[in-house]
Write a protein that holds these residues in place. Sequence first.
Motif, PDB file in Angstrom:
ATOM      1  N   GLN A  23       8.332  15.606  -5.028  1.00  0.00           N
ATOM      2  CA  GLN A  23       9.573  14.843  -4.885  1.00  0.00           C
ATOM      3  C   GLN A  23       9.934  14.676  -3.405  1.00  0.00           C
ATOM      4  O   GLN A  23      10.309  13.588  -2.961  1.00  0.00           O
ATOM      5  CB  GLN A  23      10.720  15.528  -5.624  1.00  0.00           C
ATOM      6  N   GLN A  24       9.827  15.758  -2.637  1.00  0.00           N
ATOM      7  CA  GLN A  24      10.118  15.691  -1.205  1.00  0.00           C
ATOM      8  C   GLN A  24       9.141  14.774  -0.478  1.00  0.00           C
ATOM      9  O   GLN A  24       9.515  14.034   0.435  1.00  0.00           O
ATOM     10  CB  GLN A  24      10.073  17.102  -0.600  1.00  0.00           C
ATOM     11  N   GLU A  25       7.887  14.834  -0.915  1.00  0.00           N
ATOM     12  CA  GLU A  25       6.880  13.949  -0.318  1.00  0.00           C
ATOM     13  C   GLU A  25       7.228  12.489  -0.582  1.00  0.00           C
ATOM     14  O   GLU A  25       7.130  11.632   0.303  1.00  0.00           O
ATOM     15  CB  GLU A  25       5.497  14.260  -0.881  1.00  0.00           C
ATOM     16  N   GLY A  26       7.649  12.205  -1.812  1.00  0.00           N
ATOM     17  CA  GLY A  26       8.023  10.833  -2.154  1.00  0.00           C
ATOM     18  C   GLY A  26       9.213  10.343  -1.352  1.00  0.00           C
ATOM     19  O   GLY A  26       9.229   9.203  -0.879  1.00  0.00           O
ATOM     20  N   ILE A  27      10.212  11.212  -1.171  1.00  0.00           N
ATOM     21  CA  ILE A  27      11.395  10.847  -0.383  1.00  0.00           C
ATOM     22  C   ILE A  27      10.997  10.552   1.062  1.00  0.00           C
ATOM     23  O   ILE A  27      11.448   9.576   1.666  1.00  0.00           O
ATOM     24  CB  ILE A  27      12.444  11.979  -0.432  1.00  0.00           C
ATOM     25  N   ALA A  28      10.124  11.398   1.615  1.00  0.00           N
ATOM     26  CA  ALA A  28       9.682  11.210   2.996  1.00  0.00           C
ATOM     27  C   ALA A  28       8.874   9.921   3.147  1.00  0.00           C
ATOM     28  O   ALA A  28       9.043   9.179   4.122  1.00  0.00           O
ATOM     29  CB  ALA A  28       8.848  12.407   3.446  1.00  0.00           C
ATOM     30  N   LEU A  29       8.002   9.651   2.188  1.00  0.00           N
ATOM     31  CA  LEU A  29       7.185   8.440   2.251  1.00  0.00           C
ATOM     32  C   LEU A  29       8.046   7.173   2.147  1.00  0.00           C
ATOM     33  O   LEU A  29       7.800   6.193   2.843  1.00  0.00           O
ATOM     34  CB  LEU A  29       6.136   8.445   1.140  1.00  0.00           C
ATOM     35  N   ASP A  30       9.039   7.215   1.296  1.00  0.00           N
ATOM     36  CA  ASP A  30       9.898   6.034   1.149  1.00  0.00           C
ATOM     37  C   ASP A  30      10.739   5.820   2.397  1.00  0.00           C
ATOM     38  O   ASP A  30      10.951   4.682   2.823  1.00  0.00           O
ATOM     39  CB  ASP A  30      10.807   6.182  -0.070  1.00  0.00           C
ATOM     40  N   ARG A  31      11.219   6.899   3.007  1.00  0.00           N
ATOM     41  CA  ARG A  31      11.976   6.778   4.250  1.00  0.00           C
ATOM     42  C   ARG A  31      11.099   6.196   5.359  1.00  0.00           C
ATOM     43  O   ARG A  31      11.515   5.312   6.116  1.00  0.00           O
ATOM     44  CB  ARG A  31      12.528   8.137   4.669  1.00  0.00           C
ATOM     45  N   GLU A  32       9.857   6.693   5.423  1.00  0.00           N
ATOM     46  CA  GLU A  32       8.914   6.185   6.422  1.00  0.00           C
ATOM     47  C   GLU A  32       8.619   4.705   6.185  1.00  0.00           C
ATOM     48  O   GLU A  32       8.517   3.918   7.133  1.00  0.00           O
ATOM     49  CB  GLU A  32       7.626   6.995   6.361  1.00  0.00           C
ATOM     50  N   ARG A  33       8.487   4.325   4.914  1.00  0.00           N
ATOM     51  CA  ARG A  33       8.215   2.923   4.572  1.00  0.00           C
ATOM     52  C   ARG A  33       9.356   2.019   5.029  1.00  0.00           C
ATOM     53  O   ARG A  33       9.136   0.952   5.608  1.00  0.00           O
ATOM     54  CB  ARG A  33       8.011   2.779   3.067  1.00  0.00           C
ATOM     55  N   ARG A  34      10.588   2.435   4.778  1.00  0.00           N
ATOM     56  CA  ARG A  34      11.746   1.636   5.179  1.00  0.00           C
ATOM     57  C   ARG A  34      11.832   1.494   6.694  1.00  0.00           C
ATOM     58  O   ARG A  34      12.125   0.426   7.228  1.00  0.00           O
ATOM     59  CB  ARG A  34      13.038   2.272   4.637  1.00  0.00           C
ATOM     60  N   ARG A  61       4.550   4.985  -5.956  1.00  0.00           N
ATOM     61  CA  ARG A  61       4.520   4.807  -7.420  1.00  0.00           C
ATOM     62  C   ARG A  61       3.648   5.878  -8.091  1.00  0.00           C
ATOM     63  O   ARG A  61       3.955   6.375  -9.179  1.00  0.00           O
ATOM     64  CB  ARG A  61       3.985   3.416  -7.764  1.00  0.00           C
ATOM     65  N   GLU A  62       2.555   6.248  -7.431  1.00  0.00           N
ATOM     66  CA  GLU A  62       1.695   7.309  -7.969  1.00  0.00           C
ATOM     67  C   GLU A  62       2.457   8.624  -8.054  1.00  0.00           C
ATOM     68  O   GLU A  62       2.352   9.361  -9.046  1.00  0.00           O
ATOM     69  CB  GLU A  62       0.459   7.487  -7.077  1.00  0.00           C
ATOM     70  N   LEU A  63       3.219   8.904  -6.987  1.00  0.00           N
ATOM     71  CA  LEU A  63       4.007  10.138  -6.988  1.00  0.00           C
ATOM     72  C   LEU A  63       5.063  10.109  -8.088  1.00  0.00           C
ATOM     73  O   LEU A  63       5.320  11.133  -8.741  1.00  0.00           O
ATOM     74  CB  LEU A  63       4.680  10.329  -5.623  1.00  0.00           C
ATOM     75  N   GLU A  64       5.670   8.953  -8.296  1.00  0.00           N
ATOM     76  CA  GLU A  64       6.682   8.833  -9.344  1.00  0.00           C
ATOM     77  C   GLU A  64       6.068   9.103 -10.720  1.00  0.00           C
ATOM     78  O   GLU A  64       6.686   9.752 -11.578  1.00  0.00           O
ATOM     79  CB  GLU A  64       7.321   7.447  -9.310  1.00  0.00           C
ATOM     80  N   THR A  65       4.848   8.602 -10.914  1.00  0.00           N
ATOM     81  CA  THR A  65       4.159   8.845 -12.188  1.00  0.00           C
ATOM     82  C   THR A  65       3.858  10.332 -12.359  1.00  0.00           C
ATOM     83  O   THR A  65       4.066  10.912 -13.440  1.00  0.00           O
ATOM     84  CB  THR A  65       2.849   8.044 -12.251  1.00  0.00           C
ATOM     85  N   ASN A  66       3.385  10.978 -11.284  1.00  0.00           N
ATOM     86  CA  ASN A  66       3.095  12.407 -11.337  1.00  0.00           C
ATOM     87  C   ASN A  66       4.356  13.222 -11.612  1.00  0.00           C
ATOM     88  O   ASN A  66       4.333  14.194 -12.381  1.00  0.00           O
ATOM     89  CB  ASN A  66       2.467  12.868 -10.017  1.00  0.00           C
ATOM     90  N   GLU A  99       0.831  -1.203   0.000  1.00  0.00           N
ATOM     91  CA  GLU A  99       0.000   0.000   0.000  1.00  0.00           C
ATOM     92  C   GLU A  99       0.865   1.253   0.000  1.00  0.00           C
ATOM     93  O   GLU A  99       0.585   2.226  -0.707  1.00  0.00           O
ATOM     94  CB  GLU A  99      -0.924  -0.007   1.216  1.00  0.00           C
ATOM     95  N   ARG A 100       1.921   1.218   0.793  1.00  0.00           N
ATOM     96  CA  ARG A 100       2.826   2.367   0.845  1.00  0.00           C
ATOM     97  C   ARG A 100       3.558   2.541  -0.484  1.00  0.00           C
ATOM     98  O   ARG A 100       3.757   3.662  -0.958  1.00  0.00           O
ATOM     99  CB  ARG A 100       3.830   2.185   1.988  1.00  0.00           C
TER     100      ARG A 100
END
Length: 232
Positions: A127-138, A93-98, A87-88
Amino acid sequence: MFVDCLDIYAQAAFATIRNPNLYMTLLRRFLSMALAASLITMAGAQEAKIKIATVDMQELFKQYYRTNEAQKQINLERARIQKDNNERLGRIRELETNLGNLKKQIEDPSINDSKKQTLFKDWQMQQQEGIALDRERREFLQRRNQALNEKMVQRMKGILEEIRKLVEEQAKTDNYDYVFDKSGLSTSQVPFLLYTKDATDITAGLLKDLNKDAPAESAPAEEEAQAPEAGE
């Protein structure tokens, strides 16, 4: 010393989740330590005649219904972790597409500079949102996997202690002087117990006792996908 062995064996049991080879290595270390302790004790015995039994600890552990139930619980936890991770990842992936779409617009020569600046600011924010979300996911994966590891090692340790107590009780009931684990292997993969005169194998009886209260639906757990690593 046996308590230390149980810690190693419990870790080995849980290692089946992540690395079967590591499991076998730790398991053999446990069996080697336990058998070595028994041999040292036996060497100091002065009795002219002793009564010996053997037991397959690997078989008891693997075929005990509570071990299978624990494995099923691990698999359920894995599935939950995988579902949350997917889910995360979906949001990322949506952000990457955007971001890809925004980049194309920014590079489009037909769009004026004012519009491009607005698009660029939007691109930076996402981009910053995506970086933060991926860090949170890890971090989420690391926490969940660590918690699962600790929980299940303790459960496996408890199961092993149950088996050990049953072996001890059986040995006392049948008046055995020593009970050796015939599944113990040395680091060179050679069985420690190569030969024992007049030894009785008590594995089958112990396994029957262990599973006497097993639910009818209890069965070995199926292998499922492993929980993702924090870097995935």
